[in-house]
Design a protein around this motif. Structure first.
Motif, mmCIF file in Angstrom:
data_model
loop_
_atom_site.group_PDB
_atom_site.id
_atom_site.type_symbol
_atom_site.label_atom_id
_atom_site.label_comp_id
_atom_site.label_asym_id
_atom_site.label_seq_id
_atom_site.Cartn_x
_atom_site.Cartn_y
_atom_site.Cartn_z
ATOM 1 N N ILE A 148 0.900 -0.649 0.304
ATOM 2 C CA ILE A 148 -0.440 -0.250 -0.331
ATOM 3 C C ILE A 148 1.082 0.841 0.258
ATOM 4 O O ILE A 148 0.286 2.399 -0.535
ATOM 5 N N ALA A 149 2.238 0.941 1.093
ATOM 6 C CA ALA A 149 2.866 2.113 0.413
ATOM 7 C C ALA A 149 3.331 2.836 -0.509
ATOM 8 O O ALA A 149 3.581 3.756 -1.099
ATOM 9 N N ASP A 150 3.549 1.120 -1.110
ATOM 10 C CA ASP A 150 4.623 1.942 -2.555
ATOM 11 C C ASP A 150 3.220 2.292 -3.247
ATOM 12 O O ASP A 150 3.665 2.871 -3.840
ATOM 13 N N ARG A 151 1.808 1.609 -3.226
ATOM 14 C CA ARG A 151 0.894 2.331 -4.508
ATOM 15 C C ARG A 151 1.203 3.337 -3.970
ATOM 16 O O ARG A 151 0.870 4.932 -5.446
ATOM 17 N N ALA A 152 1.048 4.425 -2.743
ATOM 18 C CA ALA A 152 1.340 5.830 -1.741
ATOM 19 C C ALA A 152 2.430 6.197 -2.922
ATOM 20 O O ALA A 152 2.070 7.622 -3.447
ATOM 21 N N ALA A 153 3.596 5.295 -2.523
ATOM 22 C CA ALA A 153 4.615 6.626 -3.154
ATOM 23 C C ALA A 153 4.416 6.815 -4.699
ATOM 24 O O ALA A 153 4.610 8.170 -5.530
ATOM 25 N N ARG A 154 3.887 6.464 -5.511
ATOM 26 C CA ARG A 154 3.549 6.076 -6.429
ATOM 27 C C ARG A 154 3.061 7.357 -7.319
ATOM 28 O O ARG A 154 3.221 8.100 -7.855
ATOM 29 N N LEU A 155 1.807 7.083 -6.261
ATOM 30 C CA LEU A 155 1.234 8.390 -6.891
ATOM 31 C C LEU A 155 1.963 9.229 -6.256
ATOM 32 O O LEU A 155 0.983 9.997 -7.433
ATOM 33 N N ASP A 156 2.061 9.268 -5.280
ATOM 34 C CA ASP A 156 3.107 10.926 -4.917
ATOM 35 C C ASP A 156 4.100 11.436 -5.685
ATOM 36 O O ASP A 156 3.577 12.286 -6.713
ATOM 37 N N MET A 157 4.490 10.382 -6.707
ATOM 38 C CA MET A 157 5.447 10.450 -7.672
ATOM 39 C C MET A 157 4.717 11.630 -9.067
ATOM 40 O O MET A 157 4.869 11.818 -9.776
ATOM 41 N N GLU A 158 3.580 10.753 -9.545
ATOM 42 C CA GLU A 158 2.822 11.040 -10.579
ATOM 43 C C GLU A 158 2.246 12.523 -10.179
ATOM 44 O O GLU A 158 2.853 13.960 -10.777
ATOM 45 N N VAL A 159 1.891 13.212 -8.751
ATOM 46 C CA VAL A 159 1.565 13.465 -8.647
ATOM 47 C C VAL A 159 2.925 14.817 -8.646
ATOM 48 O O VAL A 159 3.078 16.079 -9.210
ATOM 49 N N LEU A 160 4.070 14.510 -8.065
ATOM 50 C CA LEU A 160 5.249 15.466 -8.246
ATOM 51 C C LEU A 160 5.539 15.803 -9.625
ATOM 52 O O LEU A 160 6.204 17.161 -10.172
ATOM 53 N N TYR B 145 -6.306 8.000 -3.695
ATOM 54 C CA TYR B 145 -5.845 8.399 -2.175
ATOM 55 C C TYR B 145 -6.452 7.410 -1.636
ATOM 56 O O TYR B 145 -7.054 6.809 -0.578
ATOM 57 N N ILE B 148 -6.227 3.317 -2.123
ATOM 58 C CA ILE B 148 -5.321 3.528 -1.141
ATOM 59 C C ILE B 148 -5.949 2.778 0.699
ATOM 60 O O ILE B 148 -5.392 2.094 0.790
ATOM 61 N N ARG B 188 5.802 4.955 4.056
ATOM 62 C CA ARG B 188 5.433 5.428 2.635
ATOM 63 C C ARG B 188 6.675 6.563 2.417
ATOM 64 O O ARG B 188 6.942 6.458 1.523
ATOM 65 N N ALA B 191 9.284 3.903 0.766
ATOM 66 C CA ALA B 191 8.770 3.623 -0.488
ATOM 67 C C ALA B 191 8.363 4.413 -1.637
ATOM 68 O O ALA B 191 9.401 4.881 -2.593
ATOM 69 N N GLN B 192 8.957 6.195 -1.330
ATOM 70 C CA GLN B 192 8.910 7.412 -1.783
ATOM 71 C C GLN B 192 10.410 7.465 -2.086
ATOM 72 O O GLN B 192 10.533 7.743 -3.254
ATOM 73 N N MET B 199 13.092 6.528 -9.797
ATOM 74 C CA MET B 199 13.018 7.900 -11.170
ATOM 75 C C MET B 199 14.484 8.594 -12.126
ATOM 76 O O MET B 199 14.259 8.466 -12.648
#
Lengths: 215, 215
Positions: A148-160, B145, B148, B188, B191-192, B199
């Motif tokens: 789940i944390a991994d998915r969150a981090a990937r979303l974070d990167m997308e947002v970034l 989110y 998630i 998270r 994972a970030q 990346m």
DNA sequence: GATAGTAGACAGCATCACTATCCATAGTTT
DNA sequence: AAACTATGGATAGTGATGCTGTCTACTATC
């Protein structure tokens, strides 16, 4: 603009702004004379950021200062700053309690994380606490939470990735990470309430868990 | 056992234990005479719980008290207690800032959440803060989110389902929710760090984001 | 020139989470 | 039984944190 207007527009009392200036959370305004400084939009943005980190992120002033000063650096090491922000820079001594488990988890997932990442300690501390409380059933599912944390981090990167200007990226990483924690926690609470409501409704005879959970 | 042993075994100084007794975080020991009480394993468990909520969960003593007293109730409304724990029971006045967005999000996902769930306010506050900071790109992904959070909540329910004794379920829900927040936040962060490292490595020429991010 | 606003320094305050001291009493040792 | 240590309960004190208030020497403005 002068301090009175800054106060009015940000909703923060003048003495508090002066306090933030003293603490170095807010850069000083441009002095036009010994007792006259002018502040700009950047100060308003900064004040809002400080308040968000304080009220939503619950970071202590000292931590906000260190995060912001990292943010003002030309080559900020954000991971480290935000890692420290995670646990208020309280370093519990490295007991091997949860350390090994974090290690193997990172290895299992193939994550590449620097050895001195403060988040390692933070996770190790949580794991140690859960063991102490005999709450091992959650740790049995830790890989699920890591996913789940991994998915969150990937979303974070997308947002970034939606941001291009370097200044904005750094700022965004801070906001996204720290306020993101609060957002995810809140959403989880909502989702939990829904999940336990579903569980209650599904079986005609409510389980003990469901009755307890669903009021 | 007497208080000295309780202190020794829990690692918490005697004056602190007395303080927790005064504050009602710890039930009084059984008095055998005016100045002699005996404590049991339950007190040790409780002390560990208090410390975990305090140090890992970062809850203030007053909030821990209210969570624990809800936990001691025969029919605890855990959602409410833990919802309050989420934002330290600070109720910002209901500004329609993020309220509407939470509403529509809940509707979009088909979640069933009680109208007075404190988590609504908490999420609304975060959304409002993000708007204020001009950090809308994350809100654009809020459904991601929420998805998630939904997965996390389902995992939470699975973990909870492993326990059968009612007392343990309640206790577990508290630990799982509050320490779970810390666990997820820490994971998270790990994972970030991994995601931004990936990346950076993927494209030969690092993007501005990557250089900034990866030190 | 009267008035209001300002920077900067300093002291004060409320809350929080303990910590220390005291006392009468009780168990423990000798 | 006397000396000593530990205890419960009460009260007061402490250090850190996040402001808040006051003061002074100035300055902008009406």
């Amino acid at each position: 603009m002068r301090i009175a207007e800054l106060s009015r527009r940000s909703g923060i009392p003048v003495p508090t702004i002066k306090y933030y200036l003293r603490e170095g959370l807010l850069p000083p305004g441009e002095l036009s004379s010994r007792n006259q400084a002018s502040y700009d939009e950047g100060h308003i943005r900064r004040l809002r950021l400080v308040r968000a980190l304080l009220e939503i992120g619950r970071l202590p002033i000292a931590t906000i200062k260190s995060v912001l000063s990292e943010l003002d650096t030309p080559e900020p090491n954000l991971h480290h700053a935000m890692g420290r922000a995670l646990r208020g820079s309280i370093a519990s001594e490295p007991g091997p309690e949860g350390d090994r488990e974090v290690e193997t988890l990172i290895e299992r997932r193939g994550w590449s994380v620097s050895p001195e990442a403060p988040a390692r300690r933070a996770v190790a501390d949580v794991i140690a606490a859960m063991h102490q409380l005999g709450w091992d059933s959650m740790l049995a599912q830790i890989d699920g939470y890591a996913e789940i944390a991994d998915r969150a981090a990937r979303l974070d990167m997308e947002v970034l990735a939606r941001h291009s200007e370097p200044d904005e990226i750094v700022y965004s990483a801070v906001v996204g990470t720290i306020l993101g924690d609060a957002l995810i926690a809140g959403l989880r609470r909502l989702a939990q309430e829904n999940a336990s409501a579903q569980m209650y409704r599904r079986d005609g005879e409510p389980t003990p868990a469901a009755t307890r959970e669903c009021r």
